[in-house]
Design an enzyme around this catalytic site. Structure first.
Site, short mmCIF file in Angstrom:
data_model
loop_
_atom_site.label_atom_id
_atom_site.label_comp_id
_atom_site.label_asym_id
_atom_site.label_seq_id
_atom_site.Cartn_x
_atom_site.Cartn_y
_atom_site.Cartn_z
N GLN A 69 55.68 -22.63 43.98
CA GLN A 69 56.79 -21.88 44.57
C GLN A 69 57.66 -22.82 45.38
OE1 GLN A 69 55.23 -17.89 46.32
NE2 GLN A 69 53.47 -19.22 46.12
N ASN A 70 57.17 -24.06 45.54
CA ASN A 70 57.93 -25.01 46.35
C ASN A 70 59.10 -25.57 45.57
OD1 ASN A 70 56.06 -24.51 48.27
ND2 ASN A 70 54.88 -26.38 47.94
N HIS A 91 60.40 -21.37 41.51
CA HIS A 91 61.55 -20.99 42.34
C HIS A 91 62.67 -22.03 42.31
CE1 HIS A 91 58.93 -18.07 44.94
NE2 HIS A 91 59.20 -17.60 43.76
N CYS A 93 75.29 -22.38 35.25
CA CYS A 93 74.91 -23.66 34.61
C CYS A 93 74.58 -24.71 35.67
CB CYS A 93 76.05 -24.15 33.72
SG CYS A 93 77.60 -24.30 34.60
P1 NAD Z 1 54.88 -18.78 53.21
O1 NAD Z 1 55.72 -19.49 54.24
O2 NAD Z 1 55.06 -17.33 53.01
O3 NAD Z 1 53.33 -19.00 53.54
C1 NAD Z 1 52.78 -20.26 53.80
C2 NAD Z 1 51.28 -20.12 53.71
O4 NAD Z 1 50.72 -21.42 53.83
C3 NAD Z 1 50.66 -19.26 54.82
O5 NAD Z 1 49.73 -18.36 54.25
C4 NAD Z 1 49.96 -20.28 55.74
O6 NAD Z 1 48.77 -19.74 56.32
C5 NAD Z 1 49.63 -21.36 54.75
N1 NAD Z 1 49.55 -22.70 55.32
C6 NAD Z 1 50.35 -23.27 56.26
N2 NAD Z 1 50.00 -24.56 56.45
C7 NAD Z 1 48.96 -24.81 55.61
C8 NAD Z 1 48.17 -25.94 55.31
N3 NAD Z 1 48.37 -27.12 55.94
N4 NAD Z 1 47.19 -25.83 54.39
C9 NAD Z 1 46.96 -24.66 53.75
N5 NAD Z 1 47.68 -23.54 53.98
C10 NAD Z 1 48.66 -23.62 54.90
O7 NAD Z 1 55.11 -19.61 51.88
P2 NAD Z 1 55.06 -19.16 50.37
O8 NAD Z 1 53.88 -18.29 50.12
O9 NAD Z 1 55.19 -20.44 49.61
O10 NAD Z 1 56.37 -18.26 50.11
C11 NAD Z 1 57.60 -18.40 50.77
C12 NAD Z 1 58.80 -18.81 49.94
O11 NAD Z 1 59.37 -19.89 50.65
C13 NAD Z 1 58.59 -19.34 48.57
O12 NAD Z 1 59.47 -18.65 47.76
C14 NAD Z 1 59.04 -20.82 48.59
O13 NAD Z 1 59.89 -21.08 47.49
C15 NAD Z 1 59.86 -20.93 49.82
N6 NAD Z 1 59.70 -22.19 50.62
C16 NAD Z 1 59.47 -23.40 50.01
C17 NAD Z 1 59.31 -24.53 50.79
C18 NAD Z 1 59.07 -25.85 50.09
O14 NAD Z 1 59.56 -26.07 48.98
N7 NAD Z 1 58.29 -26.74 50.71
C19 NAD Z 1 59.37 -24.46 52.16
C20 NAD Z 1 59.63 -23.22 52.75
C21 NAD Z 1 59.77 -22.09 51.96
#
Ligand code: NAD
Length: 244
Positions: A101-102, A119, A132
């Site tokens: 999802q990142n 995503h 596009c």
């Molecule tokens: P979220 O923010 O909803 O949840 C993050 C989860 O990670 C939480 O359950 C938390 O307890 C856990 N967590 C935090 N630090 C951790 C660690 N060190 N080790 C293990 N677990 C840990 O994130 P999500 O579920 O990915 O969904 C949110 C949306 O945000 C997604 O659609 C994503 O695309 C987007 N997003 C992406 C990024 C990125 O690309 N890095 C950053 C922020 C948000």
């Protein structure tokens, strides 16, 4: 942490592993998760109100400022031991697919090759009108425009309320349908449809493993739950697996 022997056996017997990752996997690299309080300049904004097509139509310059800030953060960080452990894990099992999802590209920068970006990607630019991909736009202006049609450009990510690209949906469904082990790592299991992939895996007989700092709605439906930081738990898991 003690890695359950049953999990190591399941991994050794596994033919196809599917790994769903969320923003928690990148947290130890210094990329903030959405659920962490926004810091500094962005403290007052809710990401759920910036990452939508409506927010972009209302104030594209604001949304671009937020995405440029996020691009700068990601450009300045490195993959962490959790990303690297997944590269090693892929070399220890017959087949492994990551559905992430990142949008930060850190799995690929670590060296993972079989990655489905559910995503989208933070560093891509798309035409808001035509959809596009555009790679030669003038990005020096506040709101870049499509060189083809003159419409506004947007970041190439999937916003809240938007559909997952058909190719990613199809590839993720195929990765899930053939897997015997499914990992949900660093995701709150709240954002759909990604959150439904674990259920789909479980229903077709896969064992589900969760690695997360906290409990999530998925936690009570897992075969194994490893509570901790993915950057610590994953290397430990892979070290145990590598010992014959
Ligand atoms: P979220 O923010 O909803 O949840 C993050 C989860 O990670 C939480 O359950 C938390 O307890 C856990 N967590 C935090 N630090 C951790 C660690 N060190 N080790 C293990 N677990 C840990 O994130 P999500 O579920 O990915 O969904 C949110 C949306 O945000 C997604 O659609 C994503 O695309 C987007 N997003 C992406 C990024 C990125 O690309 N890095 C950053 C922020 C948000």
């Amino acid at each position: 942490m003690t890695i359950p022997e049953g999990l190591l056996t399941a991994l050794r017997d596994s033919q196809r592993v599917c790994v769903l990752t969320g923003s928690g996997v990148s947290a130890e690299s210094g990329v903030p998760t959405f659920r962490e309080a926004q810091t500094g300049l962005w403290e007052q904004y809710d990401p759920h109100e910036l990452a939508t097509p409506e927010a972009f139509e209302r104030d594209p310059a604001l949304v671009w400022r937020w995405y440029r800030w996020r691009r700068d953060i990601v450009a300045g960080v490195e993959p962490n031991p959790g990303h690297h452990a997944l590269v090693r894990l892929a070399s220890l099992v017959p087949a492994l697919t990551i559905v992430t999802q990142n949008v930060d590209g850190l799995h690929q920068r670590a060296g993972s090759s079989n990655v489905i970006e559910f995503h989208g990607n933070l560093f891509e630019d798309r035409c808001f009108v035509e959809g596009c991909l555009v790679d030669d736009a003038d990005m020096s202006v506040e709101v870049p425009v499509c060189p083809g049609c003159g419409g506004m450009l947007r970041p190439g990510v999937v916003w809240f309320g938007e559909s997952i690209p058909e190719s990613a949906t199809h590839e993720a469904a195929s990765a899930v349908s053939g897997c015997d082990l499914f990992f949900s790592i660093g995701t709150s299991a709240l954002v759909w449809p990604a959150a439904g992939l674990a259920d789909a895996a479980r229903q077709q007989g896969a064992s589900v493993v969760e690695i997360n700092l906290d409990a999530t709605p998925l936690s009570s439906h897992t075969s194994f739950r490893l509570q901790g930081k993915s950057g610590e738990v994953l290397p430990e898991l892979v070290d145990c697996l590598a010992v014959k």
